[in-house]
Scaffold this motif. Sequence first.
Motif, PDB file in Angstrom:
ATOM      1  N   SER A   1       0.829  -1.213   0.000  1.00 48.56           N
ATOM      2  CA  SER A   1       0.000   0.000   0.000  1.00 48.56           C
ATOM      3  C   SER A   1       0.857   1.253   0.000  1.00 48.56           C
ATOM      4  O   SER A   1       0.561   2.220  -0.719  1.00 48.56           O
ATOM      5  CB  SER A   1      -0.917   0.004   1.228  1.00 48.56           C
ATOM      6  OG  SER A   1      -1.798  -1.093   1.209  1.00 48.56           O
ATOM      7  N   ARG A   2       1.913   1.243   0.775  1.00 46.31           N
ATOM      8  CA  ARG A   2       2.768   2.432   0.887  1.00 46.31           C
ATOM      9  C   ARG A   2       3.486   2.720  -0.429  1.00 46.31           C
ATOM     10  O   ARG A   2       3.569   3.872  -0.867  1.00 46.31           O
ATOM     11  CB  ARG A   2       3.784   2.235   2.010  1.00 46.31           C
ATOM     12  CG  ARG A   2       4.657   3.460   2.264  1.00 46.31           C
ATOM     13  CD  ARG A   2       5.444   3.327   3.549  1.00 46.31           C
ATOM     14  NE  ARG A   2       6.378   2.205   3.530  1.00 46.31           N
ATOM     15  CZ  ARG A   2       6.239   1.111   4.260  1.00 46.31           C
ATOM     16  NH1 ARG A   2       5.186   0.950   5.051  1.00 46.31           N
ATOM     17  NH2 ARG A   2       7.132   0.143   4.195  1.00 46.31           N
ATOM     18  N   ILE A   3       3.987   1.679  -1.079  1.00 42.97           N
ATOM     19  CA  ILE A   3       4.709   1.888  -2.342  1.00 42.97           C
ATOM     20  C   ILE A   3       3.757   2.379  -3.428  1.00 42.97           C
ATOM     21  O   ILE A   3       4.083   3.288  -4.202  1.00 42.97           O
ATOM     22  CB  ILE A   3       5.424   0.592  -2.782  1.00 42.97           C
ATOM     23  CG1 ILE A   3       6.494   0.211  -1.760  1.00 42.97           C
ATOM     24  CG2 ILE A   3       6.057   0.778  -4.155  1.00 42.97           C
ATOM     25  CD1 ILE A   3       7.120  -1.148  -2.016  1.00 42.97           C
ATOM     26  N   VAL A   4       2.563   1.790  -3.495  1.00 42.65           N
ATOM     27  CA  VAL A   4       1.578   2.235  -4.484  1.00 42.65           C
ATOM     28  C   VAL A   4       1.232   3.700  -4.259  1.00 42.65           C
ATOM     29  O   VAL A   4       1.146   4.487  -5.209  1.00 42.65           O
ATOM     30  CB  VAL A   4       0.315   1.350  -4.418  1.00 42.65           C
ATOM     31  CG1 VAL A   4      -0.820   1.977  -5.232  1.00 42.65           C
ATOM     32  CG2 VAL A   4       0.623  -0.048  -4.932  1.00 42.65           C
ATOM     33  N   GLU A   5       1.028   4.081  -3.007  1.00 42.84           N
ATOM     34  CA  GLU A   5       0.693   5.473  -2.694  1.00 42.84           C
ATOM     35  C   GLU A   5       1.803   6.422  -3.130  1.00 42.84           C
ATOM     36  O   GLU A   5       1.543   7.535  -3.592  1.00 42.84           O
ATOM     37  CB  GLU A   5       0.427   5.624  -1.199  1.00 42.84           C
ATOM     38  CG  GLU A   5      -0.008   7.017  -0.803  1.00 42.84           C
ATOM     39  CD  GLU A   5      -0.292   7.148   0.686  1.00 42.84           C
ATOM     40  OE1 GLU A   5      -0.745   8.230   1.106  1.00 42.84           O
ATOM     41  OE2 GLU A   5      -0.053   6.183   1.429  1.00 42.84           O
ATOM     42  N   GLN A   6       3.056   5.983  -2.992  1.00 40.25           N
ATOM     43  CA  GLN A   6       4.173   6.825  -3.390  1.00 40.25           C
ATOM     44  C   GLN A   6       4.291   6.957  -4.900  1.00 40.25           C
ATOM     45  O   GLN A   6       4.669   8.013  -5.419  1.00 40.25           O
ATOM     46  CB  GLN A   6       5.475   6.233  -2.836  1.00 40.25           C
ATOM     47  CG  GLN A   6       5.615   6.335  -1.323  1.00 40.25           C
ATOM     48  CD  GLN A   6       6.827   5.583  -0.806  1.00 40.25           C
ATOM     49  OE1 GLN A   6       7.444   4.787  -1.520  1.00 40.25           O
ATOM     50  NE2 GLN A   6       7.175   5.819   0.449  1.00 40.25           N
TER      51      GLN A   6
END
Length: 228
Positions: free
Chosen positions: A152-157
Amino acid sequence: MSLDSPVSRRLLSDEVFHRLRDSIVRGELVPGEKVRDGELAERLGLSRTPVREALARLADIGLVEAKPGVYTRITTLNRRDVEKTLAVLRSLDQLAIETAVPVMTEQDLQHMREANHDFERAVAANDTTAALAADDRFHAVPIAAADNPVLSRIVEQLHPQIHRILYRKFSTLLGGRNTIEHHDQLIDVCAGGDARAAAELSGHHWSELGGHINELFDTNQFAEPATG
């Protein structure tokens, strides 16, 4: 929210980060444009510190680039970088869907249907901002169901790097019936519980999007005038 609206004192760094990120995505700050922390701070009614912190975070996710003592500027739209970003997002989205499908609930599927209905209405109204928000909500459902905070964090970035292309060329890239129909197909496959088929369908859609973006690069659609 406009870049020129005063920022509250609560969570300044986060708010400035989101304000600048959204301005880059919408094209208010254009690729190649030089930005100065003092000028941005004045526009926002703040000291330079939260602006500098926000610019550093934007550099971390590839929206800003800096040469110390020379310039800080909005990154240009580079075909090779876009292709690499799309490849990562494609893989992550497939992983999320393949992980999520076995545990998705009827409520999850209903949220996807509602998001796609919102997307269809926004497309009909030619409301790019609302359409992209609905598309984000649609894809956020399997990402949340996958329950993988790192993913989730990588996609958001990474999403903002692609969003600024989608925002500029929305009608060409996502604004047709094919995206709405793809969403419907994906919901049906997810409802049927075939995780591998759902992941393959998602990957196909990402590949199509990448092909359309490459065509825009081929025709020099992302050229920007020199900006001081």
